[in-house]
Design an enzyme around this catalytic site. Sequence first.
Site, PDB file in Angstrom:
ATOM      1  N   LYS A 115      71.487  19.201  49.345  1.00 14.50           N
ATOM      2  CA  LYS A 115      71.791  17.721  49.520  1.00 14.50           C
ATOM      3  C   LYS A 115      71.104  17.577  50.448  1.00 14.50           C
ATOM      4  O   LYS A 115      71.315  17.695  51.801  1.00 14.50           O
ATOM      5  CB  LYS A 115      73.334  17.732  50.557  1.00 14.50           C
ATOM      6  CG  LYS A 115      73.745  16.738  50.377  1.00 14.50           C
ATOM      7  CD  LYS A 115      75.393  16.773  50.424  1.00 14.50           C
ATOM      8  CE  LYS A 115      76.301  15.519  50.861  1.00 14.50           C
ATOM      9  NZ  LYS A 115      75.972  14.089  49.709  1.00 14.50           N
TER      10      LYS A 115
HETATM   11  N1  PPE Z   1      76.612  14.653  44.128  1.00 17.78           N
HETATM   12  C1  PPE Z   1      76.040  13.216  44.997  1.00 17.78           C
HETATM   13  C2  PPE Z   1      75.167  13.052  44.558  1.00 17.78           C
HETATM   14  C3  PPE Z   1      76.723  13.903  46.064  1.00 17.78           C
HETATM   15  O1  PPE Z   1      75.802  13.073  47.378  1.00 17.78           O
HETATM   16  C4  PPE Z   1      78.230  14.212  46.478  1.00 17.78           C
HETATM   17  C5  PPE Z   1      79.005  13.576  47.692  1.00 17.78           C
HETATM   18  C6  PPE Z   1      78.743  14.623  45.650  1.00 17.78           C
HETATM   19  C7  PPE Z   1      78.521  14.971  43.912  1.00 17.78           C
HETATM   20  C8  PPE Z   1      80.140  15.499  45.732  1.00 17.78           C
HETATM   21  O2  PPE Z   1      79.762  15.960  47.090  1.00 17.78           O
HETATM   22  P1  PPE Z   1      80.975  16.637  47.415  1.00 17.78           P
HETATM   23  O3  PPE Z   1      81.749  15.474  48.755  1.00 17.78           O
HETATM   24  O4  PPE Z   1      80.995  18.164  48.509  1.00 17.78           O
HETATM   25  O5  PPE Z   1      82.691  15.963  47.137  1.00 17.78           O
HETATM   26  N2  PPE Z   1      78.425  12.728  48.916  1.00 17.78           N
HETATM   27  C9  PPE Z   1      78.684  12.082  49.903  1.00 17.78           C
HETATM   28  C10 PPE Z   1      77.141  11.080  50.261  1.00 17.78           C
HETATM   29  C11 PPE Z   1      77.641   9.646  50.340  1.00 17.78           C
HETATM   30  C12 PPE Z   1      76.813   9.264  50.545  1.00 17.78           C
HETATM   31  O6  PPE Z   1      77.443   7.575  50.972  1.00 17.78           O
HETATM   32  O7  PPE Z   1      76.379   9.293  51.718  1.00 17.78           O
HETATM   33  C13 PPE Z   1      79.681  12.167  50.837  1.00 17.78           C
HETATM   34  O8  PPE Z   1      80.782  12.123  49.992  1.00 17.78           O
HETATM   35  O9  PPE Z   1      79.992  12.501  51.787  1.00 17.78           O
END
Ligand code: PPE
Length: 308
Positions: free
Chosen positions: A160
């Site tokens: 991330k």
């Molecule tokens: N894919 C991506 C690309 C992603 O950034 C997130 C979280 C997810 C999947 C889902 O992951 P999880 O939160 O562990 O279920 N995205 C984060 C960032 C959003 C933002 O606007 O910045 C979040 O949901 O916090």
Amino acid sequence: MPITPTRFIWMDGELVDWDKATVHVLSHSLHYGSGAFEGVRAYKTPHGVAVFRLREHIERLFRSAKILMIDIPFTVDEIVEGSRAVVRENELNDGCYLRPLVYLGYGEMGLNPLPCPVNVSIAAWPWGTYLGDEGINNGVRMKISSWQRHSPNAVPTAAKSTGMYVNSSLAKIEAIKAGYDEAIMLAPDGRVSECTGENLFVVRNGVIVTPHPSAAGALQGITQDSVIEIAKDLGYDVVFESLIRTDLYLADEAFLSGTAAEVVPISSVDDRSVGDGKPGPITKRIQGAYFAAVRGEAPRYEKWLDRV
Ligand code: PPE
């Protein structure tokens, strides 16, 4: 989405006043996207505010840093405790969004990040529904992006990393400008990867399908993992399977999952309604169970709650 300031931000082990939590303009990460971050939510529960799956998020932060060859000068326990402190000291008793960030700071310039100082910050503020109340209740309109998800050998999708989100932001701009709520990204092989900041699920003949994060070049979502466990506990079959765009058009139900977004029904993809365009029964059940879990209303999932 606007940020509501709180009092303190944790920076390198200290709680700093919100307005003083600044960095130098020559910080490495600002120029090269060489950072890693997390998004975590805390919710009000009957027994006080609780951070949802905090340790798993911080462990993922360390895995992201490992991929980027960033050596975080704190332990997982210290970042977990710092996160709790931010919620506690800001008295965010009704819940909040937390943003832990590992970034390369001021001191070195140039593409070699290895000599750079490593800094860590953790901010938290109250944040409403990410894709809107209307979206969470009635579903969001999705567009398959003309921007491809990264090849994992170009930019590691398992990390991330801050820089990776140029790709997501381009897709988000395209979708918003075209009048949609959110974008779906395809991997370089043409298969469905994920959304700009969420994982994706479809329901087909009662079976719940989601692309495997590694196979699809998607982030291994903690919400995705929670949804899978909840769905299995509700008695549904859940499988990891590759999806192509027409699988989305023809799904009985579809929804997305992410910490910020939570669990959100998809009403249409490229203007083809998913099912009858309304949130499906399985989606609604899973969404309800997810909210019960995060709000401490489901004893079975107490294990996911970290009280501050
Ligand atoms: N894919 C991506 C690309 C992603 O950034 C997130 C979280 C997810 C999947 C889902 O992951 P999880 O939160 O562990 O279920 N995205 C984060 C960032 C959003 C933002 O606007 O910045 C979040 O949901 O916090």
